[in-house]
Design a protein around this motif. Structure first.
Motif, PDB file in Angstrom:
ATOM      1  N   MET A 263       0.812  -1.222   0.000  1.00  0.00           N
ATOM      2  CA  MET A 263       0.000   0.000   0.000  1.00  0.00           C
ATOM      3  C   MET A 263       0.845   1.272   0.000  1.00  0.00           C
ATOM      4  O   MET A 263       0.316   2.368   0.138  1.00  0.00           O
ATOM      5  CB  MET A 263      -0.974  -0.011   1.174  1.00  0.00           C
ATOM      6  CG  MET A 263      -2.163  -0.933   0.936  1.00  0.00           C
ATOM      7  SD  MET A 263      -3.489  -0.807   2.154  1.00  0.00           S
ATOM      8  CE  MET A 263      -2.785  -1.700   3.534  1.00  0.00           C
ATOM      9  N   GLN A 264       2.150   1.115  -0.187  1.00  0.00           N
ATOM     10  CA  GLN A 264       2.999   2.294  -0.329  1.00  0.00           C
ATOM     11  C   GLN A 264       2.850   2.861  -1.744  1.00  0.00           C
ATOM     12  O   GLN A 264       2.803   2.113  -2.715  1.00  0.00           O
ATOM     13  CB  GLN A 264       4.461   1.942  -0.071  1.00  0.00           C
ATOM     14  CG  GLN A 264       4.767   1.583   1.371  1.00  0.00           C
ATOM     15  CD  GLN A 264       6.252   1.323   1.587  1.00  0.00           C
ATOM     16  OE1 GLN A 264       7.068   1.464   0.676  1.00  0.00           O
ATOM     17  NE2 GLN A 264       6.599   0.932   2.798  1.00  0.00           N
TER      18      GLN A 264
ATOM     19  N   LEU B 136      -0.378   3.290  -7.464  1.00  0.00           N
ATOM     20  CA  LEU B 136      -1.014   4.336  -6.655  1.00  0.00           C
ATOM     21  C   LEU B 136      -2.390   3.922  -6.134  1.00  0.00           C
ATOM     22  O   LEU B 136      -2.873   4.485  -5.153  1.00  0.00           O
ATOM     23  CB  LEU B 136      -1.168   5.620  -7.477  1.00  0.00           C
ATOM     24  CG  LEU B 136       0.116   6.326  -7.907  1.00  0.00           C
ATOM     25  CD1 LEU B 136      -0.219   7.528  -8.780  1.00  0.00           C
ATOM     26  CD2 LEU B 136       0.931   6.758  -6.700  1.00  0.00           C
ATOM     27  N   GLY B 137      -3.027   2.963  -6.791  1.00  0.00           N
ATOM     28  CA  GLY B 137      -4.427   2.666  -6.503  1.00  0.00           C
ATOM     29  C   GLY B 137      -4.704   2.274  -5.070  1.00  0.00           C
ATOM     30  O   GLY B 137      -5.576   2.859  -4.412  1.00  0.00           O
ATOM     31  N   LEU B 138      -3.996   1.272  -4.554  1.00  0.00           N
ATOM     32  CA  LEU B 138      -4.287   0.790  -3.207  1.00  0.00           C
ATOM     33  C   LEU B 138      -3.975   1.838  -2.148  1.00  0.00           C
ATOM     34  O   LEU B 138      -4.698   1.948  -1.154  1.00  0.00           O
ATOM     35  CB  LEU B 138      -3.512  -0.504  -2.929  1.00  0.00           C
ATOM     36  CG  LEU B 138      -4.061  -1.769  -3.587  1.00  0.00           C
ATOM     37  CD1 LEU B 138      -3.172  -2.957  -3.279  1.00  0.00           C
ATOM     38  CD2 LEU B 138      -5.493  -2.049  -3.135  1.00  0.00           C
TER      39      LEU B 138
ATOM     40  N   TYR C 110      -6.241   5.575   1.732  1.00  0.00           N
ATOM     41  CA  TYR C 110      -6.374   6.960   2.168  1.00  0.00           C
ATOM     42  C   TYR C 110      -7.851   7.361   2.273  1.00  0.00           C
ATOM     43  O   TYR C 110      -8.273   7.971   3.266  1.00  0.00           O
ATOM     44  CB  TYR C 110      -5.644   7.860   1.174  1.00  0.00           C
ATOM     45  CG  TYR C 110      -5.766   9.343   1.435  1.00  0.00           C
ATOM     46  CD1 TYR C 110      -4.957   9.975   2.376  1.00  0.00           C
ATOM     47  CD2 TYR C 110      -6.678  10.112   0.732  1.00  0.00           C
ATOM     48  CE1 TYR C 110      -5.064  11.338   2.608  1.00  0.00           C
ATOM     49  CE2 TYR C 110      -6.788  11.477   0.957  1.00  0.00           C
ATOM     50  CZ  TYR C 110      -5.985  12.080   1.893  1.00  0.00           C
ATOM     51  OH  TYR C 110      -6.102  13.424   2.131  1.00  0.00           O
ATOM     52  N   ILE C 111      -8.649   6.993   1.287  1.00  0.00           N
ATOM     53  CA  ILE C 111     -10.073   7.326   1.297  1.00  0.00           C
ATOM     54  C   ILE C 111     -10.771   6.677   2.482  1.00  0.00           C
ATOM     55  O   ILE C 111     -11.584   7.306   3.170  1.00  0.00           O
ATOM     56  CB  ILE C 111     -10.726   6.886  -0.033  1.00  0.00           C
ATOM     57  CG1 ILE C 111     -10.256   7.792  -1.182  1.00  0.00           C
ATOM     58  CG2 ILE C 111     -12.250   6.893   0.068  1.00  0.00           C
ATOM     59  CD1 ILE C 111     -10.645   7.302  -2.553  1.00  0.00           C
ATOM     60  N   LEU C 112     -10.465   5.416   2.742  1.00  0.00           N
ATOM     61  CA  LEU C 112     -11.094   4.721   3.865  1.00  0.00           C
ATOM     62  C   LEU C 112     -10.644   5.295   5.200  1.00  0.00           C
ATOM     63  O   LEU C 112     -11.441   5.405   6.143  1.00  0.00           O
ATOM     64  CB  LEU C 112     -10.795   3.228   3.783  1.00  0.00           C
ATOM     65  CG  LEU C 112     -11.480   2.529   2.600  1.00  0.00           C
ATOM     66  CD1 LEU C 112     -10.902   1.154   2.369  1.00  0.00           C
ATOM     67  CD2 LEU C 112     -12.985   2.436   2.830  1.00  0.00           C
TER      68      LEU C 112
END
Length: 229
Positions: A168-169, A185-187, A192-194
């Motif tokens: 998740m980096q 970048l996705g994960l 970040y959103i969660l």
């Protein structure tokens, strides 16, 4: 490859596909059957969707690193959101089997529906990207103690054990995924959103056996929290 070069390379791939297919249509328009035109148009459409997805991820990541993402909470139906995302993503790969099990979800939750939809699209598109098209993807959602757990499980290539702590980096890509399209970048953006919602993102995976991603989000979030990527 530095980060800017990586992003440029990922953007160039669908652009090149669109360019080549469009030129082919122009040069051979009078020789192509309706079926051929439809097939090429569908490929252009898929490449444009990929380009749009990449662009949105990069822009959202830029806003996140600058602290420019804030929650815009409202009431929405999470069941409908999940079904719509599965329908739209599945439409890009009609042969893909997606099994949904949504039980006991509240009629309404409070959060940022647009951001949560983006997080789910990231997780589901990863499951589709990193698993063969004939393999089933399972999505379940349950409510427990004021939290909702959305689980996306695939039967794909999985993540190497040594890569899991770093997955998740930002910009990190697993060794067995580097030949597949992606920015890394996705994960990190989904996490970040969660986190902004007071939730979390959990990943379980085994190389060659698939990945299970659990999105955890509270039923109600009206203020958001401060996190940095």
């Amino acid at each position: 490859m530095d980060r800017v070069a990586l992003l440029a390379h990922q953007l160039r791939t669908p652009l090149s596909a669109i360019n080549a297919l469009a030129q082919g249509l122009i040069r051979r328009a009078d020789q192509l059957s309706t079926h051929d035109v439809r097939a090429k148009a569908e490929k252009i459409w898929r490449a444009s969707l990929r380009l749009d997805e990449l662009t949105e991820t990069i822009l959202s990541y830029s806003r996140a690193t600058a602290g420019g993402i804030v929650l815009n909470p409202s009431e929405f139906n999470l069941d409908e959101l999940i079904r719509r995302v599965c329908r739209e993503q599945g439409g890009q790969d009609p042969s893909r089997a997606i099994r949904l099990q949504l039980r006991g979800l509240p009629a309404m939750v409070i959060g940022d529906a647009i951001l949560l939809e983006q997080a789910l699209v990231i997780v589901l598109s990863n499951a589709m990207k990193y698993s063969p098209p004939e393999r089933l993807i399972e999505i379940t959602a349950r409510r427990r103690a004021g939290m909702i757990r959305i689980v996306v499980k695939d039967q794909g290539i999985g993540i190497l054990e040594r890569d899991l702590p770093f997955i998740m980096q930002p910009f990190f890509r697993g060794q067995n995924a580097k030949k597949l399209p992606g920015t890394g970048l996705g994960l990190s953006l989904a996490w970040y959103i969660l986190k902004l919602h007071g939730g979390d993102l959990e990943i379980e995976s085994h190389e060659g056996r698939g990945t299970k991603v659990t999105m955890i989000v509270p039923e109600t979030n009206t203020t958001g929290l401060s996190y940095s990527i």
